[in-house]
Enzyme design. Sequence first.
Site, mmCIF file in Angstrom:
data_model
loop_
_atom_site.group_PDB
_atom_site.id
_atom_site.type_symbol
_atom_site.label_atom_id
_atom_site.label_comp_id
_atom_site.label_asym_id
_atom_site.label_seq_id
_atom_site.Cartn_x
_atom_site.Cartn_y
_atom_site.Cartn_z
ATOM 1 N N HIS A 28 0.746 -1.136 0.176
ATOM 2 C CA HIS A 28 0.100 -0.062 -0.077
ATOM 3 C C HIS A 28 0.809 1.099 0.104
ATOM 4 O O HIS A 28 0.613 2.222 -0.834
ATOM 5 C CB HIS A 28 -0.811 0.188 1.191
ATOM 6 C CG HIS A 28 -1.824 -1.256 1.581
ATOM 7 N ND1 HIS A 28 -1.602 -1.833 2.730
ATOM 8 C CD2 HIS A 28 -2.435 -1.793 0.585
ATOM 9 C CE1 HIS A 28 -2.622 -2.741 2.519
ATOM 10 N NE2 HIS A 28 -3.207 -2.898 1.373
ATOM 11 N N CYS A 66 -14.112 -16.122 -4.669
ATOM 12 C CA CYS A 66 -12.854 -16.298 -3.854
ATOM 13 C C CYS A 66 -13.301 -14.859 -2.752
ATOM 14 O O CYS A 66 -13.460 -13.706 -3.411
ATOM 15 C CB CYS A 66 -11.339 -15.944 -4.469
ATOM 16 S SG CYS A 66 -10.374 -15.420 -3.310
HETATM 17 N N1 MSP Z 1 -10.016 -2.258 -2.274
HETATM 18 C C1 MSP Z 1 -9.510 -2.745 -3.349
HETATM 19 C C2 MSP Z 1 -9.290 -1.799 -4.134
HETATM 20 C C3 MSP Z 1 -10.319 -0.901 -4.796
HETATM 21 S S1 MSP Z 1 -9.960 0.342 -5.977
HETATM 22 C C4 MSP Z 1 -11.151 1.102 -6.335
HETATM 23 C C5 MSP Z 1 -8.069 -3.513 -3.065
HETATM 24 N N2 MSP Z 1 -7.399 -2.969 -1.778
HETATM 25 S S2 MSP Z 1 -6.060 -3.525 -1.225
HETATM 26 O O1 MSP Z 1 -6.109 -3.126 0.036
HETATM 27 O O2 MSP Z 1 -6.066 -4.949 -1.444
HETATM 28 O O3 MSP Z 1 -4.941 -3.011 -2.028
HETATM 29 C C6 MSP Z 1 -4.522 -3.515 -3.368
HETATM 30 C C7 MSP Z 1 -3.407 -2.618 -3.745
HETATM 31 O O4 MSP Z 1 -2.293 -2.340 -2.814
HETATM 32 C C8 MSP Z 1 -2.659 -3.053 -5.063
HETATM 33 O O5 MSP Z 1 -3.217 -2.851 -6.240
HETATM 34 C C9 MSP Z 1 -1.544 -2.222 -4.838
HETATM 35 O O6 MSP Z 1 -1.777 -0.602 -5.008
HETATM 36 C C10 MSP Z 1 -1.173 -2.308 -3.316
HETATM 37 N N3 MSP Z 1 -0.418 -3.563 -3.002
HETATM 38 C C11 MSP Z 1 -0.883 -4.362 -2.029
HETATM 39 N N4 MSP Z 1 0.015 -5.297 -2.271
HETATM 40 C C12 MSP Z 1 1.206 -5.157 -2.809
HETATM 41 C C13 MSP Z 1 2.418 -5.558 -3.254
HETATM 42 N N5 MSP Z 1 2.889 -6.501 -2.776
HETATM 43 N N6 MSP Z 1 3.266 -4.822 -3.947
HETATM 44 C C14 MSP Z 1 2.768 -3.732 -4.593
HETATM 45 N N7 MSP Z 1 1.603 -2.971 -4.560
HETATM 46 C C15 MSP Z 1 0.743 -4.006 -3.669
HETATM 47 O O7 MSP Z 1 -7.573 -4.321 -3.888
#
Ligand code: MSP
Length: 637
Positions: free
Chosen positions: A28, A133
């Site tokens: 994040h 999922c």
């Molecule tokens: N809530 C949804 C997104 C909705 S947008 C309308 C979601 N949330 S999440 O908390 O899982 O966040 C996913 C995002 O966090 C990824 O797309 C990326 O931006 C970031 N990342 C989470 N883990 C990551 C890594 N290991 N590496 C890089 N970025 C990653 O999906």
Amino acid sequence: MAPGTPPRRVFYLTTPIYYVNATPHLGHAYSTIVADTMCRYRRLAGDEVFFLTGTDEHGDKIAQAAAKAGETPQGYTDRISATFRAQWGALGITYDDFIRTTEPRHAGVVQAVLKRLHDAGEIYFGEYGGPYCYGCERFYTEKELVDGRCPQHGTEPTFLKEPNYFFRMSRYQEWLVGHIEANPDFIRPERYRNEVLGMLRDPLQDLSISRPKTRLQWGIPLPFDQNFVTYVWFDALLNYVSALGWPDGPRFQTFWPYAQHLIAKDILKPHAIYWPTMLKAAGIPLYRHLNVHGYWTLAGGKISKSVGKVVEALKVTETYGRDAFRYFVLREMPFGLDASFSEEALVERLNADLANDLGNFVSRTVAMLTSFARGVVPEAGPLGPAETAIEDGLTRMLRTVHAAMEEFAFQRALVAVWEWIAALNRYVDAQAPWALAKDPAQAGRLATVLYTLAEALRVLGSLLDPFLPDSAAAIRRQLGLGGATRLPDLEPWGRVAAGTRVEKAAALFPRVEAPRAAAPAPRARSEAAPPWITIEEFRRLDLRVAEVLEAEPVPKSKKLLKLTVKLGDETRTLVAGIAEHYRPEALRGRKVVVVANLEPATLMGVESNGMVLAGSEGDTLALLTLDRDLPPGAKVR
Ligand code: MSP
């Protein structure tokens, strides 16, 4: 607008809104730092910028996490959402708005869009069954599963069959393919565009956009059927327009036409397929670009709470400072590809690029202005070729940085800036102001050199602002400057005023020892390693610093370079097998380490009197150089 002033550009950038089922982690932080760097950069370029982030707070996952924590969903989401905000505060993130999907301003927009689509016949009632999922909050097709498991989480999906409302997404398949093909940078980098076109080769299904309340209550009720709540992705994607006050808000009018989203590859499908088709069906113009980055891995594994790894990576910001962390993630990950995070690698970059290249340049410049010019920037005399080279280098570097930043290529931008910093350090070594200061006849030259260095500091204090905000501010303070200079005003050369007082300050980046985990194991030697040697045996090696005076190819050899080096008062010839890794002109003037007492040998007809030290791994070869200056001939031990 003054005549000749370029029109102000508008820039709207969003991060994903993060799920509140886990606290913020490295992944994040990366997306948010990338967005922050970009927005700072565009503000510095003079653009009108709006930067949105927030939290995604509905759905099964969140309801389950709240239940597990023994809290109400609202109490739980309030608490976790606040940890995201606090984390972004600690990292110095300059967002303009933080949206939460549980806010009334958002729920109202979701319901209005649903109503519009329902009225237009874009939504129908039906039944769907398939593997689901909970981690991803979505149905998968059998084809997308890997060995029957979720490709993201590696868990077995649950088979769900229930009546639901569906969005007629399949209608838009052909149109979407056409749009992506007609706008090659709609999804970038290209690998993700190709991935989406690949997905669109299979028939596109309609999208289930509701969940029955019997199964889930934590969501936004459908405006046309109170027995259902909105599917979390349909709800979440709309944050990008609800935060701007769709449909009539002035922010929506100003910023939406310039919208760019930033995500990682894990949520490509909802952003590249669901979202554009939703927008199209609702009669809202599409976003301009979807910018997709890769995944950070930790020790080879995925970083995600839902796959059971608690990630402490963000803690390193407390140990090494937020600029070092920021620099590392921006410099290390080529945008779009995966990268691996380790504290050792961070420390290495911190020492090499920040403490050594940048930090030393800043501190030696300020120290020299203090010692040789009583802390006041002198008036420059006529510029010589060395100064013109620095100035031209700046123009070229800025061009590269601007082009790289258009494409989110932070790594390329930083490499260009650091090449210029390396040139500045070489300029200091070559001009040797300490020598000029000893000779009153050289006072004019000394003033020109010191002025050039002060001017370079001025440029760095502004240009680095988006990448290293704290350090850039510290550089500016040393020159008595407050805010950063806009990018269009960085040139022409010569803006720092003679007479400006410089202020010595603490080192920007003190060197740090390698983290404990990286220290070599104490005594035991593996069988494959060479045997121990005594310190006396080591002392038989005469290792010395040498300055490369000349480098040239050895005729008929692909691998060898002939080097003329200075070792104390002596000049020697050596042959080094580095021609495939270094161009001769890149070596001139560099200080390297050589074995000075290696018995002479003749290679391809050239006598070699010593050996240059280099490390190698696979195809990469790196010369051993100095991290601070020493005269040629200095002993290495
Ligand atoms: N809530 C949804 C997104 C909705 S947008 C309308 C979601 N949330 S999440 O908390 O899982 O966040 C996913 C995002 O966090 C990824 O797309 C990326 O931006 C970031 N990342 C989470 N883990 C990551 C890594 N290991 N590496 C890089 N970025 C990653 O999906």
